[in-house]
Structures are given as structure tokens and as C-alpha cells.
Write a protein that holds these residues in place. Structure first.
Motif, PDB file in Angstrom:
ATOM      1  N   CYS A  43       0.870  -1.130  -0.280  1.00  0.00           N
ATOM      2  CA  CYS A  43      -0.086   0.004  -0.041  1.00  0.00           C
ATOM      3  C   CYS A  43       0.827   1.276  -0.080  1.00  0.00           C
ATOM      4  N   TYR A  44       0.311   2.370  -0.303  1.00  0.00           N
ATOM      5  CA  TYR A  44       1.004   3.506  -0.083  1.00  0.00           C
ATOM      6  C   TYR A  44       0.038   4.596   0.412  1.00  0.00           C
ATOM      7  N   ALA A  45       0.619   5.373   1.387  1.00  0.00           N
ATOM      8  CA  ALA A  45      -0.078   6.653   1.995  1.00  0.00           C
ATOM      9  C   ALA A  45       0.701   8.047   1.261  1.00  0.00           C
ATOM     10  N   PHE A  46       0.209   9.091   1.842  1.00  0.00           N
ATOM     11  CA  PHE A  46       0.655  10.125   1.200  1.00  0.00           C
ATOM     12  C   PHE A  46       1.586  11.036   1.655  1.00  0.00           C
ATOM     13  N   GLU A  47       2.582  10.147   2.519  1.00  0.00           N
ATOM     14  CA  GLU A  47       3.541  11.032   3.162  1.00  0.00           C
ATOM     15  C   GLU A  47       4.537  11.837   2.362  1.00  0.00           C
ATOM     16  N   PHE A  48       4.764  10.814   1.005  1.00  0.00           N
ATOM     17  CA  PHE A  48       5.791  11.361   0.075  1.00  0.00           C
ATOM     18  C   PHE A  48       4.980  12.035  -1.112  1.00  0.00           C
ATOM     19  N   LEU A  49       3.678  12.151  -1.041  1.00  0.00           N
ATOM     20  CA  LEU A  49       2.903  12.920  -1.944  1.00  0.00           C
ATOM     21  C   LEU A  49       2.418  14.079  -1.191  1.00  0.00           C
ATOM     22  N   ALA A  50       2.720  14.529  -0.220  1.00  0.00           N
ATOM     23  CA  ALA A  50       2.256  15.781   0.517  1.00  0.00           C
ATOM     24  C   ALA A  50       3.122  16.856  -0.071  1.00  0.00           C
ATOM     25  N   PRO A  51       2.652  18.016   0.527  1.00  0.00           N
ATOM     26  CA  PRO A  51       3.398  19.320   0.162  1.00  0.00           C
ATOM     27  C   PRO A  51       4.587  19.734   1.110  1.00  0.00           C
ATOM     28  N   ASP A  52       4.527  18.785   2.253  1.00  0.00           N
ATOM     29  CA  ASP A  52       5.806  18.898   3.243  1.00  0.00           C
ATOM     30  C   ASP A  52       7.092  18.906   2.439  1.00  0.00           C
ATOM     31  N   PRO A  53       8.273  19.726   2.560  1.00  0.00           N
ATOM     32  CA  PRO A  53       9.312  19.737   1.962  1.00  0.00           C
ATOM     33  C   PRO A  53      10.142  18.523   2.185  1.00  0.00           C
ATOM     34  N   LEU A  54      10.556  17.910   0.942  1.00  0.00           N
ATOM     35  CA  LEU A  54      11.711  16.798   1.419  1.00  0.00           C
ATOM     36  C   LEU A  54      13.111  17.221   1.805  1.00  0.00           C
ATOM     37  N   THR A  55      13.300  16.811   3.031  1.00  0.00           N
ATOM     38  CA  THR A  55      14.512  17.047   3.518  1.00  0.00           C
ATOM     39  C   THR A  55      15.015  15.914   4.341  1.00  0.00           C
ATOM     40  N   PRO A  56      16.340  15.565   4.473  1.00  0.00           N
ATOM     41  CA  PRO A  56      17.032  14.463   4.864  1.00  0.00           C
ATOM     42  C   PRO A  56      16.297  14.090   5.987  1.00  0.00           C
ATOM     43  N   ALA A  57      15.847  14.758   7.091  1.00  0.00           N
ATOM     44  CA  ALA A  57      15.316  14.113   8.245  1.00  0.00           C
ATOM     45  C   ALA A  57      13.785  13.910   7.826  1.00  0.00           C
ATOM     46  N   ARG A  58      13.193  14.416   6.801  1.00  0.00           N
ATOM     47  CA  ARG A  58      11.660  13.881   6.546  1.00  0.00           C
ATOM     48  C   ARG A  58      11.894  12.430   5.893  1.00  0.00           C
ATOM     49  N   VAL A  59      12.762  12.280   4.836  1.00  0.00           N
ATOM     50  CA  VAL A  59      13.066  11.004   4.577  1.00  0.00           C
ATOM     51  C   VAL A  59      13.196   9.868   5.558  1.00  0.00           C
ATOM     52  N   ALA A  60      13.801  10.009   6.282  1.00  0.00           N
ATOM     53  CA  ALA A  60      14.204   9.095   7.496  1.00  0.00           C
ATOM     54  C   ALA A  60      12.809   9.357   8.449  1.00  0.00           C
ATOM     55  N   GLU A  61      12.369  10.384   8.832  1.00  0.00           N
ATOM     56  CA  GLU A  61      11.029  10.341   9.831  1.00  0.00           C
ATOM     57  C   GLU A  61       9.963   9.385   8.806  1.00  0.00           C
ATOM     58  N   VAL A  62       9.798   9.423   7.605  1.00  0.00           N
ATOM     59  CA  VAL A  62       8.658   8.601   6.914  1.00  0.00           C
ATOM     60  C   VAL A  62       8.858   7.232   6.940  1.00  0.00           C
ATOM     61  N   GLN A  63      10.262   6.732   6.659  1.00  0.00           N
ATOM     62  CA  GLN A  63      10.614   5.404   6.503  1.00  0.00           C
ATOM     63  C   GLN A  63      10.586   4.788   7.911  1.00  0.00           C
ATOM     64  N   GLN A  64      10.809   5.584   9.089  1.00  0.00           N
ATOM     65  CA  GLN A  64      11.036   4.810  10.103  1.00  0.00           C
ATOM     66  C   GLN A  64       9.533   4.942  10.614  1.00  0.00           C
TER      67      GLN A  64
END
Length: 551
Positions: free
Chosen positions: A303-324
Motif C-alpha cells: 500500500c501507499y499513503a500520502f507522506e511522500f505525495l504531501a506538500p511537506d518539503p523533502l529534507t534528510p530528516a523527512r525521508v528518515a522520519e517517513v521510513q521509520q
């Protein structure tokens, strides 16, 4: 289809785990008959592009019979092709050619709602006592004539529409012309599964399930509670939409969905090597629901949710936060990540409004996406580095954008036709004098013919990196461990068996230096990125990347 190709495609039931899936929006991919709208024969003609890119499968957005109020997501016949797109014979030809070139075919199933022109709904609304009277969600008005509860439509306004024939309201989570099916009724489930079987028997390799968490509603029709302003998230609906003001615990996300998904999976398991990915649309519980729907091996494959489809800027912290967060919410599950699709602003524009070197940015984002733990969806045109198109109000087609203009311009900006040939009319998409959506000049400058064979182009980088990914299976199926972020440098490792691969990304417009994790690392080549290593340090250019294997 040759026997060899068929055996290759059927051999691996686990093919979906780590697959790269190329999404096609059929209205906008290739027009074969000169009407300004893409079609199935057009897709078939362009399969060599997808095979050369290196994708494992295609996902085709809806092409079923439809009045096109929501461009195919309002289905009026689940088991036929809309004449706009061709015929069942054209679809069979597409399947055969895709399999011949080694590409699997997944199709979009819209099972939460139909068109109001579907024969099921026409019968259901004709009276309160017909055979399909309970196939949709009907409810009486409150004593004062208002809707039965406070549920809202994701397209704006009440989620209920009054029908004068039945003297009742019906539920529509989307347009008023998209009434919601009542999946509490076993006959509705049976009919939907019969439609699923129809396409399985025609040879599809899997499905993308639209709005998978919208299938069931609360039988008691309880009001949704208000959502505190600080918890509102605009990833599922635009910020100007009051849909974000509620916590959607009664109009979707219902526990009864689990049993239906098990029925759905049991059907898929009767066929060889089938996979399904579900779209989970929820801004508060998205990853938690993904975990529920992909656990146990008896529901969704991914499945996929919208974390990486959201407007929130993609930063190093954001990538790690979503995966974790995904690992915690879905320890048994498998994600399918995308940065763009047919419903959101293209990611190069969404996150890179201030970025000057958009091509370098597009290349890095592709590498980040394709080295995440999970499967990957690439949206058509992404491989060219296309930006969001600016569509004039008079050219808008999307009812969502028309409703909320100008604060939200809708989805047409990511749905414009694919650009193939910069030297021909309509960029090689169509021979028609006018296409269903206009083709931006800036897109024509990025057409396939301008990038194919050009070293350093976004297209060639996508091809190169997809090949690099296939050469290193840890990227597709391995585990992921994040290391401390170093300034703007994202650092993680992917491990499969005894092999560990290191990924470093300088997510900034300025050069950066990063320290390698402890251990002995051998730099990898063949991925299209340049970097310099000295002892335990790596010098990364703007939007650069470095990959290494642990010795």
C-alpha cells in the motif's frame, strides 16, 4: 507472447517486492486516432519506451466505460473499455505486447463508488424496494430535511446528495455523480470480485486499488468528530477544503474492510504471480492503516499513503522520519513509494520551487526514491523532469480545480499530455489540432527526442539508475538503516544478506562534505553521479550522491 517471456513473467510470485511500476494516465499518454485524447493503442505503441526505461510493470489509470465526470474514476461498466480508449481487443493486444517486451500490466480498480450512470445505481435509485435498493448508501433525512450526518465530500461540501425519487440522501465521498457502493451488502462484494476475476482472466498481472480505505462506512451513520486545527494536514485534501476539519473515523477507515480485503486477496491467489497495491487516503492514520492492510500475507501485497505525495518539503530528516514511521506502523508490511502521481503537483515543482538546477534536482530525487525500502511508482513524464503545468482557468477540465479555483488549481497541471517529439505538432502526442489539455511549451523543450541518447539528460539518468538498481538487489529488497544526518546530507544503508550498500545524498544547492560511516567502503560506479573520496570523507557537489559497498 512467447513461452519464454510468459515463463519469465510468471516465475516469481514475489516480483512486486521492490518492483518499479510506471504509472500511465491513459488520456495523456499517446493518441493513436487523432481525437486529442490518449488511448490503449497509443499505450501499446509506446511500450518500447517503458521497456527501455527499465520498469518492471505499468499501472494504467481507469479506462473503463465512464461518462468521464471524474475522467474514468466514475465507472459505469467495470467489464468493458470506454470507446474513447478503444476496445477489449485493444486491451488484449496491449497485454500481449507488454508481456512480449517483459513488462507486467496492473490496472486501476475503483471499488468504493461508481458513476451515477452505472446500471446498478440507475436501478437502486428507482425505488426503495428494487433488487439493488441496498447496493448504495441511502439514508433518510433528519426531521428538518438536512443530511443524516456531518460527513463531507473530499471534493467539497456535504457528502450527501438528495434524490427526489427515493426521497432519501445517498452518500458520495467524491462528486455527487459518484455514489458510494454499500460494501456491507455481500452481493455488492460478489459483484466487485466478479469484475476483478474478469480482468484476471484477461491476463492482468495486478491491480492498484483506488481509495482502498473508503470501502466501508459506519452503519450507525455517526457524526465525525472535529479535528483540532493543529492536527489538520493537507496531504489528502487541499488546505482550503473543509474536509480537513474532521477526523474521518466513521465515513471511512472502518474495521469491516479487513474481511473484504481477505476475500479480495484469496481471489488473487487463485492466479499466478498477481500483486495489488492500495491507495490509503488519510492524513492522520495513513501509515497505521497501511500496516493493517499489508500485515499477515492475506490482504494487500503493498500500500501507499500520502507522506511522500504531501506538500511537506523533502529534507534528510523527512525521508528518515517517513521510513521509520512506516517501519513502526507496518513492521510486517510493504510500502510502494511515489513522489508524483495524477492527483498531486509534480514533485519537481512541489518541492523545488526555489531550485535553480531543476534537472540535477530531478536526478537526485529519482535516486532517493529508487533507493528507499519498498516498491516504487514513477509517474509518466517524471523521467523527463517535467514540472507542473500552469493551466488557464478556461482550459481547466478537473472539477476539483474548478470548485476551488484559484486557491487550489486542481489536478490538470500534472495531467497534461506526454511529450515525445519536439519537432512535430502536439509534441508527438496527437495529430489533432487541439488536445484535451494544452501542452506547455516548457514541456516540449523536454520531449523524449531532446533527451534520448543525450549524456547527462534526466531521461538517460533514469535509465542508468534503474539499471544500477537492478544490478544491486539490496536496493529493491533489502533492509534500511538511517545514519545521523550530516548537515544537508542524507545517509542510510541498504542490506540484503551479506551485502551492505551505502547511500549519501547532498540535498542542497551547495557542495557538501560527509564523513563515511565506520568500516571499509568501496565506491560504486555506473549510477551517473560524481563524487570524490579521500580517506573517510566524501565531497559531494550540489544535489550530488555517492554509493559504496561495504568491504
Amino acid at each position: 507472447m512467447t513461452a519464454t517471456t510468459q515463463s519469465i513473467l510468471s516465475a516469481d510470485k514475489d516480483w512486486w517486492r521492490g518492483a518499479v511500476i510506471y504509472q500511465i494516465y491513459p488520456r495523456s499518454y499517446q493518441d493513436s486516432n487523432g481525437d486529442g485524447i490518449g488511448d490503449l493503442k497509443g499505450i501499446t505503441a509506446r511500450l518500447p519506451h517503458i521497456a527501455a526505461l527499465g520498469a518492471d510493470a505499468i499501472w494504467i489509470s481507469p479506462f473503463f466505460t465512464s461518462p468521464m465526470k471524474d475522467f474514468g474514476y466514475d465507472v459505469s461498466n467495470y467489464v468493458d473499455v470506454d470507446p474513447m480508449f478503444g476496445s477489449l481487443a485493444d486491451f488484449d493486444g496491449l497485454i500481449a505486447e507488454a508481456h512480449r517486451v517483459g513488462v507486467r500490466v496492473m490496472i486501476d480498480l475503483v471499488m468504493s463508488h461508481t458513476s451515477d450512470q452505472h446500471p446498478w445505481f440507475v436501478e437502486s435509485r428507482s425505488s426503495r424496494f428494487n433488487a439493488k435498493a441496498d447496493w448504495y448508501v441511502w439514508a433518510d433525512a433528519k426531521p428538518d430535511g438536512t443530511p443524516p450526518n456531518n460527513w463531507l465530500s473530499i471534493f467539497g461540501g456535504s457528502g450527501w446528495h438528495w434524490d427526489p425519487t427515493r426521497m432519501q440522501y445517498y452518500l458520495h465521498n467524491f462528486l455527487t455523480s459518484q455514489p458510494d457502493l454499500n460494501l456491507h451488502n455481500p452481493e455488492v462484494q460478489d459483484a466487485l470480485l466478479a469484475a476483478t476475476r474478469f480482468w484476471l482472466e484477461r491476463g492482468v498481472d495486478g491491480f492498484r486499488l483506488d481509495t482502498i480505505n473508503f470501502y466501508f462506512h459506519d452503519k450507525e451513520l455517526r457524526d465525525n468528530p472535529a479535528l483540532a486545527p493543529e492536527r489538520r494536514n493537507a496531504s489528502t485534501a487541499p488546505a482550503v477544503n473543509p474536509y480537513n476539519f474532521q477526523e474521518h473515523i466513521y465515513d471511512k477507515n472502518r474495521p469491516e474492510n479487513i474481511a473484504f480485503l481477505k476475500r479480495f486477496r484469496a481471489l488473487l491467489d487463485q492466479f499466478p504471480a498477481i500483486a495489488a497495491v492500495g491507495e490509503v487516503g488519510d492524513s492522520q492514520r495513513g501509515l497505521e492503516i497501511v500496516g493493517e492492510y499489508t500485515s499477515g500475507g492475506d490482504k494487500m501485497h503493498m500500500c501507499y499513503a500520502f507522506e511522500f505525495l504531501a506538500p511537506d518539503p523533502l529534507t534528510p530528516a523527512r525521508v528518515a522520519e517517513v521510513q521509520q514511521a512506516f517501519a513502526e506502523a507496518a513492521p510486517e508490511g510493504w510500502a510502494c513509494w511515489a513522489f508524483s502521481n495524477h492527483d498531486v503537483v509534480r514533485h519537481v515543482s512541489r518541492w523545488g520551487a526555489e531550485v535553480l538546477d531543476r534537472d540535477a534536482y530531478a536526478k537526485q530525487l529519482a535516486a532517493i526514491l529508487m533507493t528507499q525500502r519498498g516498491s516504487v511508482c514513477i509517474y509518466q513524464g517524471e523521467e523527463l523532469g517535467l514540472t507542473e503545468a500552469d493551466i488557464a482557468f478556461e482550459d481547466l477540465q478537473d472539477p476539483y480545480g474548478i470548485q476551488f479555483w484559484p486557491e487550489f488549481k486542481g489536478r490538470d497541471g500534472c495531467r497534461t499530455p506526454m511529450v515525445w517529439d519536439s519537432k512535430t505538432a502536439q509534441a508527438g502526442f496527437s495529430s489533432a489540432p487541439k488536445t484535451w489539455l494544452p501542452i506547455p511549451v516548457e514541456h516540449v523543450l523536454k520531449a523524449v527526442d531532446t533527451q534520448q541518447g543525450v549524456a547527462g539528460s534526466v531521461l538517460e539518468q533514469y535509465r542508468r539508475f534503474l539499471a544500477f538498481r537492478k544490478e544491486n538487489p539490496a536496493f529493491a529488497k533489502g533492509g534500511i538503516v538511517f545514519h545521523p544526518v550530516q548537515g544537508n546530507v542524507l545517509v542510510y544503508t541498504r542490506t540484503l544478506g551479506n551485502e551492505t550498500l551505502l547511500c549519501l545524498f547532498n540535498m542542497s544547492a551547495e557542495p557538501a562534505t560527509a564523513v563515511l560511516p565506520a568500516g571499509s567502503w568501496h565506491a560504486l560506479g555506473g549510477h551517473g553521479f560524481d563524487s570524490k573520496t579521500e580517506d573517510d570523507r566524501v565531497e559531494l557537489p550540489a544535489w550530488g550522491a555517492h554509493f559504496a559497498r561495504h568491504a
